[in-house]
Design a protein around this motif. Structure first.
Motif, PDB file in Angstrom:
ATOM      1  N   LEU A  18       0.573  -1.163   0.039  1.00  0.00           N
ATOM      2  CA  LEU A  18      -0.137  -0.080   0.184  1.00  0.00           C
ATOM      3  C   LEU A  18       0.721   1.077  -0.211  1.00  0.00           C
ATOM      4  CD1 LEU A  18      -3.104   0.419   2.021  1.00  0.00           C
ATOM      5  CD2 LEU A  18      -1.755   2.191   1.972  1.00  0.00           C
ATOM      6  N   VAL A  19       1.847   1.030   0.782  1.00  0.00           N
ATOM      7  CA  VAL A  19       2.968   2.721   0.766  1.00  0.00           C
ATOM      8  C   VAL A  19       3.140   2.654  -0.257  1.00  0.00           C
ATOM      9  CG1 VAL A  19       5.077   3.161   2.246  1.00  0.00           C
ATOM     10  CG2 VAL A  19       3.407   2.040   2.954  1.00  0.00           C
ATOM     11  N   TYR A  20       3.879   1.780  -1.568  1.00  0.00           N
ATOM     12  CA  TYR A  20       4.957   1.822  -2.504  1.00  0.00           C
ATOM     13  C   TYR A  20       3.561   1.962  -3.425  1.00  0.00           C
ATOM     14  CZ  TYR A  20       8.930  -1.242  -0.679  1.00  0.00           C
ATOM     15  OH  TYR A  20      10.292  -1.511  -0.068  1.00  0.00           O
ATOM     16  N   MET A  21       2.874   1.536  -2.879  1.00  0.00           N
ATOM     17  CA  MET A  21       1.515   2.455  -4.256  1.00  0.00           C
ATOM     18  C   MET A  21       1.411   3.429  -4.320  1.00  0.00           C
ATOM     19  SD  MET A  21      -1.995   0.772  -5.172  1.00  0.00           S
ATOM     20  CE  MET A  21      -1.893  -0.714  -6.579  1.00  0.00           C
ATOM     21  N   PHE A  22       1.151   4.614  -2.697  1.00  0.00           N
ATOM     22  CA  PHE A  22       0.880   5.412  -2.761  1.00  0.00           C
ATOM     23  C   PHE A  22       2.294   6.031  -3.718  1.00  0.00           C
ATOM     24  CE2 PHE A  22       0.792   9.838   0.099  1.00  0.00           C
ATOM     25  CZ  PHE A  22      -0.855   9.604   0.296  1.00  0.00           C
ATOM     26  N   ASN A  23       3.145   5.848  -2.333  1.00  0.00           N
ATOM     27  CA  ASN A  23       4.238   6.899  -3.967  1.00  0.00           C
ATOM     28  C   ASN A  23       4.639   6.573  -4.667  1.00  0.00           C
ATOM     29  OD1 ASN A  23       5.463   7.388  -1.153  1.00  0.00           O
ATOM     30  ND2 ASN A  23       6.817   5.927  -0.657  1.00  0.00           N
ATOM     31  N   LEU A  24       4.476   5.342  -5.495  1.00  0.00           N
ATOM     32  CA  LEU A  24       3.990   5.657  -7.119  1.00  0.00           C
ATOM     33  C   LEU A  24       3.466   6.547  -7.694  1.00  0.00           C
ATOM     34  CD1 LEU A  24       5.530   4.002  -9.475  1.00  0.00           C
ATOM     35  CD2 LEU A  24       3.223   2.442  -9.515  1.00  0.00           C
ATOM     36  N   ILE A  25       2.104   6.641  -7.376  1.00  0.00           N
ATOM     37  CA  ILE A  25       1.298   7.359  -7.671  1.00  0.00           C
ATOM     38  C   ILE A  25       1.313   9.150  -7.644  1.00  0.00           C
ATOM     39  CG2 ILE A  25      -1.611   8.510  -7.768  1.00  0.00           C
ATOM     40  CD1 ILE A  25      -2.305   5.340  -7.080  1.00  0.00           C
ATOM     41  N   PHE A  54     -12.168   6.762  -8.887  1.00  0.00           N
ATOM     42  CA  PHE A  54     -13.431   6.061  -8.764  1.00  0.00           C
ATOM     43  C   PHE A  54     -12.756   5.473  -9.959  1.00  0.00           C
ATOM     44  CE2 PHE A  54     -17.371   4.435 -11.089  1.00  0.00           C
ATOM     45  CZ  PHE A  54     -17.284   3.079 -10.382  1.00  0.00           C
ATOM     46  N   MET A  55     -12.657   6.065 -11.470  1.00  0.00           N
ATOM     47  CA  MET A  55     -12.491   5.431 -12.559  1.00  0.00           C
ATOM     48  C   MET A  55     -10.625   4.564 -12.239  1.00  0.00           C
ATOM     49  SD  MET A  55     -15.156   5.461 -14.099  1.00  0.00           S
ATOM     50  CE  MET A  55     -14.590   5.504 -16.328  1.00  0.00           C
ATOM     51  N   SER A  56     -10.368   5.224 -12.137  1.00  0.00           N
ATOM     52  CA  SER A  56      -8.486   4.937 -11.804  1.00  0.00           C
ATOM     53  C   SER A  56      -8.921   3.327 -10.379  1.00  0.00           C
ATOM     54  CB  SER A  56      -7.885   6.149 -10.798  1.00  0.00           C
ATOM     55  OG  SER A  56      -6.365   5.485 -11.376  1.00  0.00           O
ATOM     56  N   PHE A  57      -9.328   3.384  -9.884  1.00  0.00           N
ATOM     57  CA  PHE A  57      -9.635   2.149  -8.667  1.00  0.00           C
ATOM     58  C   PHE A  57     -10.131   1.350 -10.084  1.00  0.00           C
ATOM     59  CE2 PHE A  57     -12.525   0.058  -6.627  1.00  0.00           C
ATOM     60  CZ  PHE A  57     -12.114  -0.736  -5.655  1.00  0.00           C
ATOM     61  N   MET A  58     -11.159   1.226 -10.099  1.00  0.00           N
ATOM     62  CA  MET A  58     -11.808   0.494 -10.817  1.00  0.00           C
ATOM     63  C   MET A  58     -10.314  -0.345 -12.310  1.00  0.00           C
ATOM     64  SD  MET A  58     -15.267   0.709 -14.036  1.00  0.00           S
ATOM     65  CE  MET A  58     -16.201   2.139 -13.213  1.00  0.00           C
ATOM     66  N   CYS A 282      -1.149   4.403 -12.388  1.00  0.00           N
ATOM     67  CA  CYS A 282       0.510   3.313 -11.772  1.00  0.00           C
ATOM     68  C   CYS A 282      -0.623   2.168 -12.500  1.00  0.00           C
ATOM     69  CB  CYS A 282      -0.028   3.291 -10.107  1.00  0.00           C
ATOM     70  SG  CYS A 282      -1.976   2.670  -9.769  1.00  0.00           S
ATOM     71  N   GLN A 283      -1.666   2.280 -13.514  1.00  0.00           N
ATOM     72  CA  GLN A 283      -2.116   1.166 -13.889  1.00  0.00           C
ATOM     73  C   GLN A 283      -0.436   0.301 -14.652  1.00  0.00           C
ATOM     74  OE1 GLN A 283      -3.257   3.595 -14.110  1.00  0.00           O
ATOM     75  NE2 GLN A 283      -5.859   2.755 -13.085  1.00  0.00           N
ATOM     76  N   HIS A 284       0.346   1.008 -15.137  1.00  0.00           N
ATOM     77  CA  HIS A 284       1.364   0.217 -15.704  1.00  0.00           C
ATOM     78  C   HIS A 284       2.660   0.323 -15.156  1.00  0.00           C
ATOM     79  CE1 HIS A 284       2.528   3.974 -14.939  1.00  0.00           C
ATOM     80  NE2 HIS A 284       3.811   3.984 -15.260  1.00  0.00           N
ATOM     81  N   SER A 285       2.289  -0.018 -13.370  1.00  0.00           N
ATOM     82  CA  SER A 285       3.670  -0.303 -13.175  1.00  0.00           C
ATOM     83  C   SER A 285       2.792  -1.182 -11.759  1.00  0.00           C
ATOM     84  CB  SER A 285       4.201   0.802 -12.027  1.00  0.00           C
ATOM     85  OG  SER A 285       5.096   1.780 -12.433  1.00  0.00           O
ATOM     86  N   TYR A 307      -6.400   4.539  -3.033  1.00  0.00           N
ATOM     87  CA  TYR A 307      -7.079   5.114  -3.434  1.00  0.00           C
ATOM     88  C   TYR A 307      -7.977   6.645  -2.675  1.00  0.00           C
ATOM     89  CZ  TYR A 307      -5.940   4.308  -8.181  1.00  0.00           C
ATOM     90  OH  TYR A 307      -5.416   3.601 -10.036  1.00  0.00           O
ATOM     91  N   ILE A 308      -8.548   6.152  -1.455  1.00  0.00           N
ATOM     92  CA  ILE A 308      -9.159   7.021  -0.656  1.00  0.00           C
ATOM     93  C   ILE A 308      -8.019   8.090  -0.301  1.00  0.00           C
ATOM     94  CG2 ILE A 308     -10.740   7.355   0.992  1.00  0.00           C
ATOM     95  CD1 ILE A 308     -11.542   4.790   0.135  1.00  0.00           C
TER      96      ILE A 308
END
Length: 493
Positions: A18-25, A54-58, A282-285, A307-308
């Motif tokens: 979760l932390v890595y995704m936060f830093n990536l985005i 919401f769309m990006s989360f989907m 972030c989708q590509h990573s 995402y929230i």
């Protein structure tokens, strides 16, 4: 991005993921968001960014489902190959052969469920890192694969152009700005003097040349971001973001704020759309990010929590900015608003830190993105069994990677426009269109061999086909809207 199946790497917990995704985005796009918020109005901006989150989360859940499908595809192919090898070594069927209604079925049409039940294996486990390029090769035809790589390449060019402009802009503002606390709220013109006869525009191009000479050569070699460098740049970024939010809140609390943002301005929506799409990218990573997570049972919930948090962070950063500063004085890089306004920050060292931190964080990413783009070019033109001549491999590909973004950065340093256009076009393809088609064709591809009863445990919560076509229609509408706005704006001017 260009690669196929690679090593997973060291596993880590869901919280670390979760932390890595936060830093990536959260990256460069966040610094361009406050000005886009001011241009679109705060109510419209909050509404749009919430919907885009919401769309990006989907579509993120679409990519995770496609990753699980790709892992199932690889397992079935291995099983298929094992059965072919067994049939070559013996004319009799082994105990593991699948016989349906007294006859042998072709391996490619046999439902995998019979094998799955026998071996008690979940074929949808995400244990192999399958990059998006490999997934495109699995589920798309040749035209689709080429379109995928073209989209990735255009996006990476936009990324490099943004980076190549952001660093010289920061250096120019620090070198040419007035840091004596007497400047106050001033917006400089590019034709104004920086050092004697040297204009600010000239200083920007000098810094761009230095940036190119120092970092450009990395494009000709391999580059890899080390763990400790990643930790350092992430730490600098979060110290800077936290400082900007706190300083803006303090100024607003003291009643010294200058911002009176409008509620809604439709003219600013197209650019805000591009900036938000770019900022949620972030989708590509995801294959590199999700595969090493040790426990993936609650992936959708973790991604939604991320995402929230990111939505709250972007909203807080942008809203404090537009209420703290006069909207007409907001810079393309929000951090630069703190460099010459001593009413907000009176400590010179901290003002220099906020002005220069994008230089360090972006400079470490530029070689990585450049090498990734170079490898994507190689993959796009690669032919099985063929190799490139030395000149093409070591000279031509690095040059076509490096030269175009530097030319773009030389012609313009309008970061808001660069981020907006990159996000609105290439970003829409990567964030919306590619994930939607990946999940759609992965389902169609696996249904004949998995059977209709097979359930992907990483299936998106938005698994109905309606959502796939909704994403595609939304992306199409956005592209038409942004393009129409650009054309009409040019006609008016």
């Amino acid at each position: 991005m260009a690669g196929g199946i690679t090593e997973t790497g060291e596993p880590y917990s869901p919280f670390v993921g979760l932390v890595y995704m936060f830093n990536l985005i959260v990256g460069t796009g966040a610094l361009t968001m406050p000005k886009a918020f001011a241009a679109a109005g705060w109510v419209v901006s909050v509404s749009l960014i919430s919907f885009l989150a919401f769309m990006s989360f989907m579509t993120t859940t679409f990519v995770i489902e496609a990753m699980a499908a790709a892992n199932a595809h690889l397992r079935w192919k291995r099983r298929e190959q094992e059965e072919v090898n067994d049939s070559d070594s013996s004319s009799d069927y082994s105990d593991d052969d699948v016989v349906i209604r007294g006859r042998s079925e072709p391996v490619e049409t046999r439902p995998i469920l019979s094998v799955q039940r026998a071996a008690n294996i979940d074929h949808f486990d995400i244990v192999e890192r399958v990059e998006m390029g490999q997934m495109a090769s699995m589920f798309f035809n040749k035209v689709g694969v080429n379109m995928f790589y073209i989209c990735i390449i255009v996006y990476l060019y936009g990324d490099l152009a943004i980076y190549a402009a952001a660093v010289p802009v920061s250096l120019m503002e620090v070198a040419c700005g007035n840091h004596s606390c007497s400047a106050g709220s001033v917006k400089y013109n590019d034709t104004e003097s920086c050092w004697g006869p040297v204009r600010r525009k000239d200083a920007y191009r000098v810094f761009l040349a230095i940036f190119t000479l120092l970092l450009g050569p990395f494009t000709f070699f391999s580059a890899q971001k080390t763990k400790y460098l990643q930790i350092l740049t992430s730490l600098m970024r979060w110290i800077a973001f936290t400082m900007m939010i706190i300083l803006a809140l303090i100024r607003i609390g003291k009643g010294h704020s200058e911002g009176h943002p409008s509620v809604a301005q439709i003219s600013g929506v197209p650019n805000l759309f591009g900036v938000c799409v770019y900022s949620f990218m972030c989708q590509h990573s995801l294959p590199s990010l999700v595969t090493p997570i040790s426990n993936k049972q609650l992936m959708s919930a973790l991604v939604m929590a991320d995402y929230i948090l990111i939505l709250c962070f972007y909203s807080l950063l942008s809203l404090t900015a537009i209420f703290c500063f006069d909207s007409s004085l907001l810079r393309d890089m929000y951090s630069l608003n703190f460099t010459d306004n001593c009413d907000v920050l009176s400590i010179p060292v901290l003002r220099y830190f906020l002005g220069l931190f994008p230089v360090f964080t972006i400079s470490t990413n530029f070689p990585i993105i450049a090498v990734t783009l170079r490898n994507n070019w190689k993959t796009l033109f690669h032919r099985d069994g063929g190799t490139y001549p030395w000149v093409v491999d070591r000279i031509v590909f690095p040059l076509i990677t490096l030269v175009p973004p530097i030319i773009v950065a030389f012609c313009t340093h309008d970061l808001e426009a660069l981020v907006g256009i990159t996000g609105a076009y290439a970003g829409t393809g990567i964030q919306y269109i590619i994930p939607a088609f990946l999940v759609y064709f992965s389902r169609r591809h696996l249904e004949p061999v998995l059977g209709r009863d097979a359930v992907n445990k990483h299936r998106s919560p938005f698994h109905h086909t309606f959502w796939v076509w909704f994403v595609i229609l939304w992306a199409t509408f956005c592209l038409m809207f942004v393009t129409a706005n650009i054309v009409l704006t040019k006609v008016k001017n």
